[in-house]
Write a protein that holds these residues in place. Sequence first.
Motif, mmCIF file in Angstrom:
data_model
loop_
_atom_site.group_PDB
_atom_site.id
_atom_site.type_symbol
_atom_site.label_atom_id
_atom_site.label_comp_id
_atom_site.label_asym_id
_atom_site.label_seq_id
_atom_site.Cartn_x
_atom_site.Cartn_y
_atom_site.Cartn_z
ATOM 1 N N VAL A 162 -7.904 -13.061 -0.917
ATOM 2 C CA VAL A 162 -8.070 -14.451 -1.494
ATOM 3 C C VAL A 162 -6.839 -14.283 -2.558
ATOM 4 O O VAL A 162 -5.964 -15.334 -2.681
ATOM 5 N N ALA A 163 -6.915 -13.328 -3.700
ATOM 6 C CA ALA A 163 -5.723 -13.264 -4.435
ATOM 7 C C ALA A 163 -4.346 -13.312 -3.951
ATOM 8 O O ALA A 163 -3.547 -13.919 -4.308
ATOM 9 N N ALA A 164 -4.270 -12.263 -2.862
ATOM 10 C CA ALA A 164 -2.990 -12.332 -2.417
ATOM 11 C C ALA A 164 -2.653 -13.440 -1.678
ATOM 12 O O ALA A 164 -1.502 -13.823 -1.682
ATOM 13 N N VAL A 165 -3.310 -14.213 -0.967
ATOM 14 C CA VAL A 165 -3.096 -15.480 -0.230
ATOM 15 C C VAL A 165 -2.634 -16.427 -1.126
ATOM 16 O O VAL A 165 -1.741 -17.256 -0.810
ATOM 17 N N ARG A 166 -3.523 -16.652 -2.364
ATOM 18 C CA ARG A 166 -3.202 -17.769 -3.100
ATOM 19 C C ARG A 166 -1.935 -17.429 -3.772
ATOM 20 O O ARG A 166 -1.212 -18.577 -4.049
ATOM 21 N N CYS A 368 -2.044 -1.827 11.395
ATOM 22 C CA CYS A 368 -2.252 -2.251 10.040
ATOM 23 C C CYS A 368 -3.765 -2.023 9.428
ATOM 24 O O CYS A 368 -4.742 -2.048 10.363
ATOM 25 N N THR A 369 -4.013 -1.027 8.407
ATOM 26 C CA THR A 369 -5.455 -1.077 8.074
ATOM 27 C C THR A 369 -5.806 -2.164 7.434
ATOM 28 O O THR A 369 -5.119 -3.003 7.008
ATOM 29 N N PRO A 370 -6.976 -2.576 7.246
ATOM 30 C CA PRO A 370 -7.684 -3.689 6.704
ATOM 31 C C PRO A 370 -7.302 -3.735 5.206
ATOM 32 O O PRO A 370 -7.134 -4.896 4.803
ATOM 33 N N ASP A 371 -7.220 -2.474 4.592
ATOM 34 C CA ASP A 371 -6.604 -2.590 3.168
ATOM 35 C C ASP A 371 -5.288 -2.942 3.055
ATOM 36 O O ASP A 371 -5.086 -3.686 1.985
ATOM 37 N N GLN A 372 -4.499 -2.881 4.035
ATOM 38 C CA GLN A 372 -3.225 -3.401 3.877
ATOM 39 C C GLN A 372 -2.943 -4.774 4.363
ATOM 40 O O GLN A 372 -1.978 -5.283 3.858
ATOM 41 N N PHE A 373 -4.038 -5.203 5.045
ATOM 42 C CA PHE A 373 -3.856 -6.532 5.750
ATOM 43 C C PHE A 373 -3.488 -7.532 4.601
ATOM 44 O O PHE A 373 -2.647 -8.581 4.957
ATOM 45 N N PRO A 374 -4.270 -7.693 3.691
ATOM 46 C CA PRO A 374 -4.045 -8.773 2.742
ATOM 47 C C PRO A 374 -2.455 -8.930 2.030
ATOM 48 O O PRO A 374 -1.781 -9.954 1.848
ATOM 49 N N LEU A 376 0.296 -7.661 3.829
ATOM 50 C CA LEU A 376 0.915 -8.175 4.793
ATOM 51 C C LEU A 376 0.841 -9.678 4.959
ATOM 52 O O LEU A 376 1.872 -10.392 5.043
ATOM 53 N N LEU A 377 -0.344 -10.365 4.901
ATOM 54 C CA LEU A 377 -0.513 -11.807 4.563
ATOM 55 C C LEU A 377 0.282 -12.542 3.544
ATOM 56 O O LEU A 377 1.030 -13.406 3.958
ATOM 57 N N GLY A 384 8.418 -13.694 3.646
ATOM 58 C CA GLY A 384 9.194 -12.173 3.341
ATOM 59 C C GLY A 384 9.564 -11.606 4.586
ATOM 60 O O GLY A 384 9.121 -11.913 5.994
ATOM 61 N N ASP A 385 10.133 -10.527 4.558
ATOM 62 C CA ASP A 385 10.649 -9.599 5.742
ATOM 63 C C ASP A 385 9.519 -8.649 6.155
ATOM 64 O O ASP A 385 9.298 -7.754 5.373
ATOM 65 N N VAL A 386 8.638 -9.101 6.894
ATOM 66 C CA VAL A 386 7.571 -8.274 7.429
ATOM 67 C C VAL A 386 7.813 -7.036 7.983
ATOM 68 O O VAL A 386 7.066 -6.007 7.621
ATOM 69 N N GLY A 387 9.004 -6.909 8.845
ATOM 70 C CA GLY A 387 9.282 -5.784 9.083
ATOM 71 C C GLY A 387 9.818 -4.816 8.078
ATOM 72 O O GLY A 387 9.528 -3.549 8.034
ATOM 73 N N LEU A 388 10.529 -5.249 7.034
ATOM 74 C CA LEU A 388 10.779 -4.372 6.000
ATOM 75 C C LEU A 388 9.660 -3.916 5.006
ATOM 76 O O LEU A 388 9.487 -2.858 4.870
ATOM 77 N N TRP A 389 8.625 -4.710 5.105
ATOM 78 C CA TRP A 389 7.338 -4.451 4.462
ATOM 79 C C TRP A 389 6.576 -3.316 5.187
ATOM 80 O O TRP A 389 6.074 -2.264 4.516
#
Length: 401
Positions: A162-166, A368-374, A376-377, A384-389
Amino acid sequence: MSTSEAASEDLAEDGRRRRWRLLLGEAAEEAMESQLSPLEIGMDRALAALYDGEQTGERGTPRRAGGLGSSAPGVARWLGDIRTYFPTSVVQVMQRDAIDRLQLTSMLLEPELLDSVQPDVHLAATLVGLSQVMPETTRRTARLVVGRVVAEIERRVAQHTVAAVRGAVSRASRTRRPKLADIDWPATISQNLQHYLPEQRTIVPERLVGYGRRSSAVARDVIVAIDQSGSMAESVVYAAVFAATLASLRTVRTSLVAFDTEVADLTSRLADPVDVLFGCQLGGGTDINRALAYCQSLVSRPEDTLLVLISDLFEGGIAEEMLRRVARLLADGVTVVVLLALSDSGTPSFDSEHAAALAALGVPAFACTPDQFPDLLAVALSRGDVGLWAARTAVEQAVAP
């Protein structure tokens, strides 16, 4: 008897021997003197996993009857295998036998036995995969067990998501008249480099660039397309939880599409991730192109749409058309992200050729692990550049102590 008739009879006899070999199992291999095809070897392994007891065969095939401990990931994969190899009527019989041999009925009807099993994502996937053939009495308990797993995942990832997406949605909205706290200083400096004063060693920011204030209006559309073949069972569980979390945000319009060779839109169930999971049918083939065609029909604002495809890319449909469809989505302005797995299970098995073809289109495919997914979103929603991330994340993991 003519030569052709003799050859036909030999083929028929060989077919009978092979069927008897499948029926009798690996122990009859030497006596039957019949060489199985690659497809029949897969069928034999699926049958052996259920009916040959708790041993390991000569080919290293795990005998998964009689327990739900560490074998649970294999059970979920097995549920997909049998739908690939056998017709629906046979699959239903094997699933019912699996319930008995895995002792699911007794586990779900005896609270003390249920308490001895630690619910995890693999167990949840197994219960969901067998839900269609469970008796109603055990299905109710299975939902409770899956609900415990879902609640634990939500505690783990919901707040971060929620925090990351907002934050990402707010940052994606730019304004030329930002308040001081909303100024994007790197972007502002970049826009005003021509106003550098050498004698003062400073830049005069004639044009400010900042982030827009949070709004209750729908700012981005997110479409999550999840491959529900047997090998993706763990990813399905996590994807359902994340999609339900995203659906709770007013600024994001979320759609969830589950697919194998058919496509099921589960968006209407997102208020309850357990209901989402029991609406899935784990296992079977894969038609990514067909799923993408449906997702394409959901796109109304291409430049504000993020499509997350979660699949191992073993395409059973038309691969060339799948790639053309991804290219069309990109040309329309849709942001496309491909995850080979959304799980904690390590390096997934995937189709490397299709992954390379997507990378050539500018769509990197990675696990991608569940902890990394926020995070990534957040990167994808803020354009942003998802590939670079992904590359930076991989490096950080490699050097981490």
